[in-house]
Write an enzyme that holds these catalytic residues in place. Sequence first.
Site, mmCIF file in Angstrom:
data_model
loop_
_atom_site.group_PDB
_atom_site.id
_atom_site.type_symbol
_atom_site.label_atom_id
_atom_site.label_comp_id
_atom_site.label_asym_id
_atom_site.label_seq_id
_atom_site.Cartn_x
_atom_site.Cartn_y
_atom_site.Cartn_z
ATOM 1 N N HIS A 1 0.521 -4.309 6.037
ATOM 2 C CA HIS A 1 0.702 -3.103 6.859
ATOM 3 C C HIS A 1 1.013 -3.515 8.288
ATOM 4 C CE1 HIS A 1 -1.270 -0.099 4.100
ATOM 5 N NE2 HIS A 1 -1.772 -1.210 3.603
ATOM 6 N N HIS B 1 1.467 -6.644 0.073
ATOM 7 C CA HIS B 1 2.150 -6.080 1.235
ATOM 8 C C HIS B 1 1.283 -6.255 2.466
ATOM 9 C CE1 HIS B 1 -0.284 -2.982 -0.713
ATOM 10 N NE2 HIS B 1 -0.514 -2.488 0.485
#
Length: 141
Positions: free
Chosen positions: A106, A104
């Site tokens: 941020h 992922h």
Amino acid sequence: MTDPKDDGCIFCKIVAGQVPCFKLLEDDKTIAFMDINPVNPGHALAVAKGHWPTVDVIPPDVIAAVAQTAQKVAKAVVAELKPNGVNLLQANGAGAGQTVPHLHIHIMPRRAGDQVALNWEPKPGDMKEIEAVYKKLKAAL
Ligand code: 5GP
Ligand code: ZN
């Protein structure tokens, strides 16, 4: 090839709709949602749908899609929240502070004086050491 899954992974559960999230975007390879422990209001995550833990194992087209989703979210953050700046951060491995081993990025809006511990003072490096490491990496590429 079907995407890898991990039954114990919180992000796989969010992708599968088994755990709720504040979903911002979704496409065939990615999803984006709000982080539940925001460093600042608007902190969001762009997440691969498949369970690839880190940058060294995820297929190039999937990480490219995650980056594009992160850019879309960052543009909305800039336009709507008008922060002083935005950090995009992607951690790989516990040593880099990764707590969810499902790739992922941020999207972190920044505010003046917010004390978010990401920034550092540049200090000049040792050119011999930089060159030695450079040679190893160059040979690996
Ligand atoms: P990492 O430490 O792996 O770079 O980032 C993982 C992020 O996922 C953390 O910022 C954490 O707050 C967020 N997170 C962990 N569990 C959940 C969850 O169940 N839902 C949401 N929306 N975010 C989560
Ligand atoms: Zn996962």
